[in-house]
Scaffold this motif. Structure first.
Motif, mmCIF file in Angstrom:
data_model
loop_
_atom_site.group_PDB
_atom_site.id
_atom_site.type_symbol
_atom_site.label_atom_id
_atom_site.label_comp_id
_atom_site.label_asym_id
_atom_site.label_seq_id
_atom_site.Cartn_x
_atom_site.Cartn_y
_atom_site.Cartn_z
ATOM 1 N N HIS A 112 2.365 1.843 5.936
ATOM 2 C CA HIS A 112 1.561 2.372 4.843
ATOM 3 C C HIS A 112 2.155 1.886 3.518
ATOM 4 C CE1 HIS A 112 4.724 5.500 5.209
ATOM 5 N NE2 HIS A 112 4.540 5.689 3.924
ATOM 6 N N ARG A 113 1.326 1.862 2.512
ATOM 7 C CA ARG A 113 1.556 1.236 1.209
ATOM 8 C C ARG A 113 1.332 -0.271 1.287
ATOM 9 N NH1 ARG A 113 6.352 4.752 0.970
ATOM 10 N NH2 ARG A 113 5.878 6.551 -0.345
ATOM 11 N N ASP A 131 -7.456 -0.989 11.192
ATOM 12 C CA ASP A 131 -6.206 -0.676 10.505
ATOM 13 C C ASP A 131 -5.481 0.439 11.239
ATOM 14 O OD1 ASP A 131 -4.185 -0.501 8.593
ATOM 15 O OD2 ASP A 131 -5.318 0.947 7.396
ATOM 16 N N SER A 133 -2.452 1.555 10.065
ATOM 17 C CA SER A 133 -1.569 2.220 9.107
ATOM 18 C C SER A 133 -2.164 3.562 8.700
ATOM 19 C CB SER A 133 -1.386 1.346 7.865
ATOM 20 O OG SER A 133 -2.474 1.525 6.958
ATOM 21 N N ALA A 134 -1.459 4.270 7.823
ATOM 22 C CA ALA A 134 -1.948 5.565 7.341
ATOM 23 C C ALA A 134 -2.845 5.455 6.125
ATOM 24 C CB ALA A 134 -0.744 6.450 6.997
ATOM 25 N N ASP A 135 -3.009 4.261 5.567
ATOM 26 C CA ASP A 135 -3.561 4.153 4.219
ATOM 27 C C ASP A 135 -5.044 4.463 4.099
ATOM 28 O OD1 ASP A 135 -1.106 3.598 3.219
ATOM 29 O OD2 ASP A 135 -1.424 1.448 2.947
ATOM 30 N N TYR A 178 -3.999 11.982 -0.154
ATOM 31 C CA TYR A 178 -3.088 10.898 0.218
ATOM 32 C C TYR A 178 -1.852 10.919 -0.672
ATOM 33 C CZ TYR A 178 -1.204 6.240 1.045
ATOM 34 O OH TYR A 178 -0.359 5.192 1.352
ATOM 35 N N TYR A 182 1.879 11.307 0.844
ATOM 36 C CA TYR A 182 2.623 10.052 0.932
ATOM 37 C C TYR A 182 3.385 9.719 -0.346
ATOM 38 C CZ TYR A 182 0.456 9.317 5.398
ATOM 39 O OH TYR A 182 0.072 9.472 6.715
ATOM 40 N N HIS A 202 -2.758 5.997 -4.340
ATOM 41 C CA HIS A 202 -3.488 5.026 -3.524
ATOM 42 C C HIS A 202 -3.986 3.887 -4.408
ATOM 43 C CE1 HIS A 202 -6.041 3.344 -0.412
ATOM 44 N NE2 HIS A 202 -5.582 4.249 0.435
ATOM 45 N N SER A 236 -10.288 2.867 10.884
ATOM 46 C CA SER A 236 -8.951 3.392 10.617
ATOM 47 C C SER A 236 -8.513 4.258 11.784
ATOM 48 C CB SER A 236 -8.945 4.215 9.321
ATOM 49 O OG SER A 236 -7.671 4.770 9.080
#
Length: 339
Positions: free
Chosen positions: A75-76, A94, A96-98, A107, A111, A115, A143
């Motif tokens: 993530h990021r 995807d 990731s967590a994004d 978010y 995190y 974002h 996602s």
């Protein structure tokens, strides 16, 4: 054949994607990226793939266009890469967590960072086949949920959807060391992790926001690292409404999961394997869900392999749906016992 690429193929999730995709009868694995390992054979990092591929890692900039691209980066990093990857992928998946949370403010809270592509959040379909199967058939951006989130969502959704529990629930998660990733640092060395039961998220675990978003419940979640390498188990405690006796709860799970290829209801009154256990699910794309109910309370339990149904396997299941293949294609491995 459907051409696919994996971006971020050197980690545990990336390696599991490679294992599944190399054995998939409808897929040609065309490229695997790693900035750090570019030029090296992928089987030097994933030795279980020896004899199955001669591919080498490439730089992300070397990618062409593919029918599908799996993004298995941190993530990021993902939110910076996605705008450029959309043009390279007929379908972008995807892991990731994004892009799991629809609200950029939520978010940022979970995190601790703003974002960078909030305008893209609404464009992703949740990679949750059991609930979003029809939307996934036409989704170009998917996602995939987090591993403990997937377990918690599958455990709680039938109870929430049928109004059998009060809104406030607690989720206690236990996870193996692979959930920390391949670059988790000294704290996850064998000498440090072996024999440990380490509480690492007593409050505000990141996946609690995903479970809350998916179920509409008010979720409080904690997590503990245990000695296992693979596996997630969640224990969800909820206050039952008056209509939620054991028979009603069992019927709710059967209605939601009776025809699902990768969710099994495991709640027996006797025997050695009465409730879901992650150990017997290692390598499989199954999530086992179970429950215990009595007047006033319900405990929902779920277990899965965090790298498969909690990540790479679920992503491949989503691709199967998107491409119109049988949902179980490439995912038939049932797990091992004993292990």
């Amino acid at each position: 054949m459907t051409t696919v690429a994996v971006v971020g193929g050197s980690g545990y999730i990336g390696g599991e994607l490679l294992r599944l995709l190399l054995g998939h009868p409808e897929v040609e694995l065309a490229a695997v990226t790693s900035t750090r390992l570019a030029g090296r054979r992928i089987d030097t990092t994933h030795p279980n793939l020896r004899g199955h591929t001669d591919l080498k890692f490439v730089e992300p900039d070397a990618l062409d266009k593919y029918d599908a691209v799996f993004l298995a980066v941190a993530h990021r990093t993902a939110m910076r890469m996605v705008p450029g990857m959309v043009a390279r992928a007929g379908c972008l998946v995807d892991l990731s967590a994004d892009f799991r949370l629809r609200d950029s403010g939520v978010y940022q809270r979970y995190y601790d960072t703003e974002h960078e592509a909030p305008q893209l959040l609404d464009g992703f379909t949740p990679g949750w086949p059991e609930r979003y199967r029809e939307q996934l058939r036409e989704a170009d951006r998917i996602s995939v949920p987090g591993c403990t989130a997937m377990a918690g969502m599958l455990a709680l959704y039938p109870l929430a959807a049928e109004g059998l529990v009060e809104p406030d629930v607690t989720v206690d998660a236990r996870t193996g060391s692979s959930g920390s990733g391949a670059a988790a640092g000294n704290v996850n060395l064998h000498a440090e992790r072996s024999g440990a039961m380490r509480v690492f998220a007593p409050l505000r675990h990141r996946h609690e926001a995903e479970i809350a978003q998916a179920t509409g419940l008010r979720v409080r979640m904690s997590a503990t690292g245990v000695e296992a390498v693979r596996g997630v188990q969640v224990y969800c405690r909820a206050t039952a409404k008056d209509n939620a006796d054991e028979s009603t709860v069992r019927q709710a799970y059967r209605r939601h999961y009776g025809d699902e290829p990768f969710v099994r209801v495991v709640a027996y009154r006797s025997g050695g394997y009465r409730y879901p256990e992650p150990k017997i699910l290692s390598g499989s794309n199954y999530c086992d869900v179970g429950f215990a109910a009595e007047p006033g309370q319900v405990v929902a339990i779920a277990a899965l392999d965090n790298l498969v149904k909690g990540g790479a396997g679920n992503a491949v299941q989503c691709l199967n749906i998107r491409r119109g293949w049988p949902e179980t294609t490439g995912l038939g491995f049932p797990g091992l016992h004993p292990v």
